[in-house]
Design a protein around this motif. Structure first.
Motif, PDB file in Angstrom:
ATOM      1  N   HIS A   1      22.456  10.818  43.048  1.00  0.00           N
ATOM      2  CA  HIS A   1      21.920  11.092  41.719  1.00  0.00           C
ATOM      3  C   HIS A   1      21.887   9.834  40.844  1.00  0.00           C
ATOM      4  CE1 HIS A   1      23.521  14.923  43.271  1.00  0.00           C
ATOM      5  NE2 HIS A   1      22.464  15.447  42.683  1.00  0.00           N
ATOM      6  N   GLY A   2      22.168   8.686  41.445  1.00  0.00           N
ATOM      7  CA  GLY A   2      22.107   7.432  40.708  1.00  0.00           C
ATOM      8  C   GLY A   2      23.316   7.140  39.853  1.00  0.00           C
ATOM      9  N   ARG A   3      24.440   7.807  40.124  1.00  0.00           N
ATOM     10  CA  ARG A   3      25.612   7.586  39.271  1.00  0.00           C
ATOM     11  C   ARG A   3      26.410   6.358  39.685  1.00  0.00           C
ATOM     12  NH1 ARG A   3      25.785  13.411  39.505  1.00  0.00           N
ATOM     13  NH2 ARG A   3      27.410  13.367  41.091  1.00  0.00           N
ATOM     14  N   GLY A   4      26.037   5.718  40.785  1.00  0.00           N
ATOM     15  CA  GLY A   4      26.665   4.455  41.122  1.00  0.00           C
ATOM     16  C   GLY A   4      27.477   4.487  42.396  1.00  0.00           C
ATOM     17  N   VAL A   5      28.311   3.444  42.555  1.00  0.00           N
ATOM     18  CA  VAL A   5      29.095   3.276  43.781  1.00  0.00           C
ATOM     19  C   VAL A   5      30.123   4.392  43.930  1.00  0.00           C
ATOM     20  CG1 VAL A   5      30.725   1.750  44.973  1.00  0.00           C
ATOM     21  CG2 VAL A   5      28.737   0.783  43.807  1.00  0.00           C
ATOM     22  N   ALA A   6      30.734   4.825  42.824  1.00  0.00           N
ATOM     23  CA  ALA A   6      31.732   5.895  42.907  1.00  0.00           C
ATOM     24  C   ALA A   6      31.120   7.165  43.474  1.00  0.00           C
ATOM     25  CB  ALA A   6      32.342   6.159  41.531  1.00  0.00           C
ATOM     26  N   GLU A   7      29.901   7.495  43.055  1.00  0.00           N
ATOM     27  CA  GLU A   7      29.230   8.661  43.633  1.00  0.00           C
ATOM     28  C   GLU A   7      28.918   8.428  45.098  1.00  0.00           C
ATOM     29  OE1 GLU A   7      25.350  11.593  43.068  1.00  0.00           O
ATOM     30  OE2 GLU A   7      25.244   9.526  42.337  1.00  0.00           O
ATOM     31  N   MET A   8      28.391   7.255  45.418  1.00  0.00           N
ATOM     32  CA  MET A   8      28.027   6.945  46.794  1.00  0.00           C
ATOM     33  C   MET A   8      29.215   7.057  47.741  1.00  0.00           C
ATOM     34  SD  MET A   8      26.247   3.455  48.282  1.00  0.00           S
ATOM     35  CE  MET A   8      27.737   2.462  48.134  1.00  0.00           C
ATOM     36  N   GLN A   9      30.412   6.649  47.262  1.00  0.00           N
ATOM     37  CA  GLN A   9      31.605   6.667  48.108  1.00  0.00           C
ATOM     38  C   GLN A   9      32.423   7.941  47.953  1.00  0.00           C
ATOM     39  OE1 GLN A   9      33.735   2.964  47.452  1.00  0.00           O
ATOM     40  NE2 GLN A   9      32.014   1.725  48.135  1.00  0.00           N
ATOM     41  N   GLY A  10      31.946   8.884  47.127  1.00  0.00           N
ATOM     42  CA  GLY A  10      32.592  10.186  47.023  1.00  0.00           C
ATOM     43  C   GLY A  10      33.933  10.184  46.311  1.00  0.00           C
ATOM     44  N   CYS A  11      34.109   9.300  45.322  1.00  0.00           N
ATOM     45  CA  CYS A  11      35.408   9.231  44.649  1.00  0.00           C
ATOM     46  C   CYS A  11      35.275   9.298  43.125  1.00  0.00           C
ATOM     47  CB  CYS A  11      36.150   7.963  45.069  1.00  0.00           C
ATOM     48  SG  CYS A  11      35.274   6.416  44.720  1.00  0.00           S
ATOM     49  N   GLU A  12      34.184   9.863  42.629  1.00  0.00           N
ATOM     50  CA  GLU A  12      33.951   9.911  41.181  1.00  0.00           C
ATOM     51  C   GLU A  12      35.077  10.593  40.409  1.00  0.00           C
ATOM     52  OE1 GLU A  12      29.550  10.706  39.976  1.00  0.00           O
ATOM     53  OE2 GLU A  12      29.935  11.794  41.837  1.00  0.00           O
ATOM     54  N   ASP A  13      35.592  11.687  40.947  1.00  0.00           N
ATOM     55  CA  ASP A  13      36.587  12.472  40.214  1.00  0.00           C
ATOM     56  C   ASP A  13      37.890  11.716  40.013  1.00  0.00           C
ATOM     57  OD1 ASP A  13      34.753  14.495  40.087  1.00  0.00           O
ATOM     58  OD2 ASP A  13      35.603  15.662  41.738  1.00  0.00           O
ATOM     59  N   ASP A  14      38.075  10.651  40.768  1.00  0.00           N
ATOM     60  CA  ASP A  14      39.319   9.885  40.675  1.00  0.00           C
ATOM     61  C   ASP A  14      39.181   8.618  39.838  1.00  0.00           C
ATOM     62  OD1 ASP A  14      41.026  11.529  42.366  1.00  0.00           O
ATOM     63  OD2 ASP A  14      39.692  10.926  44.000  1.00  0.00           O
ATOM     64  N   ILE A  15      38.029   8.416  39.236  1.00  0.00           N
ATOM     65  CA  ILE A  15      37.826   7.272  38.354  1.00  0.00           C
ATOM     66  C   ILE A  15      38.107   7.718  36.923  1.00  0.00           C
ATOM     67  CG2 ILE A  15      36.259   5.460  37.614  1.00  0.00           C
ATOM     68  CD1 ILE A  15      36.799   5.423  40.618  1.00  0.00           C
ATOM     69  N   ASP A  16      39.022   7.050  36.253  1.00  0.00           N
ATOM     70  CA  ASP A  16      39.420   7.471  34.904  1.00  0.00           C
ATOM     71  C   ASP A  16      38.413   7.079  33.834  1.00  0.00           C
ATOM     72  OD1 ASP A  16      42.475   8.408  35.109  1.00  0.00           O
ATOM     73  OD2 ASP A  16      42.114   6.769  36.508  1.00  0.00           O
ATOM     74  N   PHE A  17      37.861   5.877  33.959  1.00  0.00           N
ATOM     75  CA  PHE A  17      36.924   5.382  32.948  1.00  0.00           C
ATOM     76  C   PHE A  17      35.779   4.678  33.664  1.00  0.00           C
ATOM     77  CE2 PHE A  17      41.225   5.244  31.240  1.00  0.00           C
ATOM     78  CZ  PHE A  17      41.094   5.990  30.066  1.00  0.00           C
ATOM     79  N   ILE A  18      34.555   5.075  33.341  1.00  0.00           N
ATOM     80  CA  ILE A  18      33.369   4.393  33.869  1.00  0.00           C
ATOM     81  C   ILE A  18      32.650   3.739  32.701  1.00  0.00           C
ATOM     82  CG2 ILE A  18      31.133   4.646  35.000  1.00  0.00           C
ATOM     83  CD1 ILE A  18      32.291   7.006  36.545  1.00  0.00           C
ATOM     84  N   VAL A  19      32.428   2.442  32.838  1.00  0.00           N
ATOM     85  CA  VAL A  19      31.759   1.662  31.799  1.00  0.00           C
ATOM     86  C   VAL A  19      30.438   1.164  32.368  1.00  0.00           C
ATOM     87  CG1 VAL A  19      31.892  -0.465  30.445  1.00  0.00           C
ATOM     88  CG2 VAL A  19      33.901   1.001  30.657  1.00  0.00           C
ATOM     89  N   GLY A  20      29.451   1.040  31.503  1.00  0.00           N
ATOM     90  CA  GLY A  20      28.170   0.529  31.972  1.00  0.00           C
ATOM     91  C   GLY A  20      27.304   0.063  30.830  1.00  0.00           C
ATOM     92  N   THR A  21      26.042  -0.216  31.158  1.00  0.00           N
ATOM     93  CA  THR A  21      25.114  -0.765  30.181  1.00  0.00           C
ATOM     94  C   THR A  21      23.775  -0.061  30.287  1.00  0.00           C
ATOM     95  OG1 THR A  21      24.039  -2.796  29.431  1.00  0.00           O
ATOM     96  CG2 THR A  21      24.350  -2.566  31.784  1.00  0.00           C
ATOM     97  N   PHE A  22      23.009  -0.113  29.214  1.00  0.00           N
ATOM     98  CA  PHE A  22      21.641   0.403  29.221  1.00  0.00           C
ATOM     99  C   PHE A  22      20.636  -0.682  29.592  1.00  0.00           C
ATOM    100  CE2 PHE A  22      23.394   3.014  25.467  1.00  0.00           C
ATOM    101  CZ  PHE A  22      23.978   3.930  26.322  1.00  0.00           C
TER     102      PHE A  22
END
Length: 399
Positions: A224-245
């Motif tokens: 869904h384009g949410r990044g490496v955490a989604e690709m590697q199946g570990c999104e729920d274990d990331i406390d803070f995701i920072v990014g840019t527009f």
């Protein structure tokens, strides 16, 4: 007699003067006079292929985003004239925060005026002088500057090395202050992809929160384009995701998303958030429109991956030294600065614009020709870039 205000930059001036003496143009002052499309711009009066813009999905030229910005500027004005905690919070800011939280499947989001400030503001709100930060050695300058602003003790671990992180974290298990691990999804200079799933295991074993900067991977990787955490199946274990527009979304600004309910406390102790004018409404509207395109046009990500693989394979086929990771950031590593300056100028003369990255900003103190590929690039444009690189590399006896 006291020193002059610029005396401290004597070494930098010497290096800059030396560079300018060997280069017919300033590599840090290239002007794109006018973009003709996402992939072609006018530079020095001629059409030039753009392979150095980070415009991964080509959305800086989205007609939907343009229309949203124009309508909003006409109905809401062009600025907020205040910070988020003063008079600078509009309904659109809250709408974007809710949209980001929904996209990332997190409870909360916090929008900053730039991606740089997102790192500065998030890090300095989470840790202070009594705490410890574990940073990947190749972290972006904004992460290091956020660490400096926080006053926290910084412990660096080897790039993309979970075992080295584990060793360094274990040594601090008896400390009393808070601890935070920070990594990136895609590293902006080389295109390397982080082993976030392995970092999550370290985080779990030692009960330390983990922050990930997905600036160059949001909209790019994951189903869904949410990044490496989604690709590697570990999104729920990331406390803070920072990014840019300013990468895949094609506008400007930054964000932090999290499930931690204390985010409203972060707003009150994040100086880059508190004392900066908020994003103007037309930028928020354009960003919301681009976010919808990221959600509704998965074919852009597929095309981007195909183009990244085509450019990567093309560089390998002509003998250039690149990372083994296939991502939209593909850097060609060269041996010395004069060689890199000559190569970069020859590329621009031939109508191909890329980024010239020089030590000490590069990971291993070797110069890079940093390329960023887009979903909008055609196969013909990519092949032309590869052919141009290959021809120049042969002329310079690099391959």
């Amino acid at each position: 007699m006291s020193a002059g205000i610029f005396d401290k930059y004597a070494t930098l001036k010497g290096n800059y003067d030396s560079l300018m003496a060997t280069s017919p143009r300033n590599p840090f002052g290239v002007v794109i006079e006018r973009p003709l499309s996402a992939t072609v711009g006018i530079i020095e009066g001629r059409e030039t292929l753009l392979f150095g813009t980070n415009n991964y999905l080509g959305l800086s030229q989205s007609t939907t985003a343009q229309d949203a910005a124009i309508h909003t500027a006409k109905t809401m004005g062009v600025g907020t004239t205040g910070s988020r905690i003063a008079n600078g919070t509009f309904g659109l800011h809250q709408k974007l925060e809710k949209a980001l939280a929904t996209v990332f499947r997190k409870k909360h989001a916090m929008v900053f005026s730039t991606g740089y400030q997102a790192n500065l503001g998030t890090i300095s709100a989470l840790v202070n002088k009594d705490d410890i930060l574990f940073l990947d050695a190749d972290s972006h300058a904004s992460i290091y500057d956020g660490a400096r602003l926080s006053g926290a003790q910084v412990i660096r671990f080897r790039h993309n090395d979970p075992a080295d992180l584990e060793k360094r974290v274990a040594r601090t298990d008896k400390t009393t202050g808070a601890r935070l691990i920070i990594a990136e999804g895609i590293y902006s200079m080389t295109g390397n992809i982080a082993p976030l799933k392995d970092f999550v295991e370290v985080k779990k074993r030692h009960n330390i929160p983990l922050m990930v900067d997905e600036a160059h991977s949001f909209g790019v990787l994951g189903d869904h384009g949410r990044g490496v955490a989604e690709m590697q199946g570990c999104e729920d274990d990331i406390d803070f995701i920072v990014g840019t527009f300013s990468k895949s979304l094609g506008t400007v600004g930054g964000y932090c998303v999290t499930d931690h309910d204390e985010i409203d406390l972060m707003r009150l102790c994040s100086r880059p958030y508190m004392f900066t004018a908020s994003l103007p409404p037309e930028i928020i509207a354009a960003t919301l429109a681009a976010l919808e395109e990221v959600k509704n046009r998965p074919e852009l990500r597929q095309k981007l991956q195909e183009n990244a693989a085509r450019l990567h394979q093309g560089f390998k086929s002509v003998g250039l030294n690149t990372s083994n990771f296939i991502s939209p950031v593909i850097a060609v590593t060269l041996e010395d600065i004069p060689q890199a300056i000559t190569f970069w100028n020859a590329l621009l003369d031939a109508g191909v614009y890329v980024n010239l990255s020089l030590p000490p900003a590069t990971p291993d103190n070797r110069p890079l020709l940093r390329c960023s590929v887009m979903a909008a690039h055609s196969a013909t444009e990519i092949d032309r870039a590869v052919e141009t690189f290959g021809t120049i590399a042969k002329e310079l006896k690099i391959v």
